[in-house]
Enzyme design. Sequence first.
Site, PDB file in Angstrom:
ATOM      1  N   HIS A  96       0.855  -1.191   0.000  1.00  0.00           N
ATOM      2  CA  HIS A  96       0.000   0.000   0.000  1.00  0.00           C
ATOM      3  C   HIS A  96       0.888   1.236   0.000  1.00  0.00           C
ATOM      4  O   HIS A  96       2.020   1.215   0.514  1.00  0.00           O
ATOM      5  CB  HIS A  96      -0.891   0.025   1.232  1.00  0.00           C
ATOM      6  CG  HIS A  96      -1.993  -0.988   1.198  1.00  0.00           C
ATOM      7  ND1 HIS A  96      -3.086  -0.909   2.027  1.00  0.00           N
ATOM      8  CD2 HIS A  96      -2.176  -2.098   0.442  1.00  0.00           C
ATOM      9  CE1 HIS A  96      -3.899  -1.929   1.785  1.00  0.00           C
ATOM     10  NE2 HIS A  96      -3.358  -2.664   0.829  1.00  0.00           N
ATOM     11  N   GLU A 117       0.802   3.867   1.798  1.00  0.00           N
ATOM     12  CA  GLU A 117       1.213   4.280   3.136  1.00  0.00           C
ATOM     13  C   GLU A 117       2.383   3.440   3.652  1.00  0.00           C
ATOM     14  O   GLU A 117       3.313   3.980   4.264  1.00  0.00           O
ATOM     15  CB  GLU A 117       0.040   4.166   4.131  1.00  0.00           C
ATOM     16  CG  GLU A 117      -1.142   5.036   3.801  1.00  0.00           C
ATOM     17  CD  GLU A 117      -2.218   4.323   2.982  1.00  0.00           C
ATOM     18  OE1 GLU A 117      -3.399   4.659   3.152  1.00  0.00           O
ATOM     19  OE2 GLU A 117      -1.868   3.423   2.175  1.00  0.00           O
ATOM     20  N   CYS A 136      -6.360   1.900   5.740  1.00  0.00           N
ATOM     21  CA  CYS A 136      -6.991   0.637   6.110  1.00  0.00           C
ATOM     22  C   CYS A 136      -6.438   0.187   7.472  1.00  0.00           C
ATOM     23  O   CYS A 136      -5.512   0.813   8.006  1.00  0.00           O
ATOM     24  CB  CYS A 136      -6.698  -0.419   5.044  1.00  0.00           C
ATOM     25  SG  CYS A 136      -4.979  -1.007   5.061  1.00  0.00           S
ATOM     26  N   CYS A 195      -2.550  -0.358   7.465  1.00  0.00           N
ATOM     27  CA  CYS A 195      -1.801   0.898   7.411  1.00  0.00           C
ATOM     28  C   CYS A 195      -1.957   1.694   8.702  1.00  0.00           C
ATOM     29  O   CYS A 195      -0.992   2.298   9.177  1.00  0.00           O
ATOM     30  CB  CYS A 195      -2.228   1.718   6.198  1.00  0.00           C
ATOM     31  SG  CYS A 195      -1.791   0.910   4.633  1.00  0.00           S
TER      32      CYS A 195
END
Length: 160
Positions: free
Chosen positions: A57, A59, A87, A90
């Site tokens: 991801h 992040e 999410c 993260c």
Amino acid sequence: MTIPQPDDEGYMGLALAEAAKAAAAGDVPIGCVVVRAGKVVGRAHNQVELLKDATAHAEMIALTQAAAAAGDWRLDGAVLYATKEPCPMCAGAILKSRVSRVVFGAEAPLDGAAGTALDLLHHPGLGSAVPVTGGVRAEECRALLQGFFRKLRREPAASS
């Protein structure tokens, strides 16, 4: 939720540019920048499809870059800007990295962990709370995501 700061829109613009890179590469258009002491120390876009890695991801990658730039996993004083609400994975990494503030664009009703679906960034059992500012340039962030998924639904799946 905290009040937006003067630089939030500009840094979110950098995150939007990262998100556009993800879309161009065929990945979900989410971008992230990490800023510390007025300097961008991490920037990334989703690379889940490219790397075939569910943890790639924006992040997560930006946090890794920021830690490398700092020479330490502790990112006290850092602000993370993401085009979509983080999410749970993260959000956990944000907490563990000791990021001082999170700013996001579009809410994530299904898996947002910064106050929409659940709120891991303020969960009393997880230690410290992280101030969150949501909705910064939300329309642009949402439009990028919606356009990507609209296009994806129109294109036929590749046959094997």
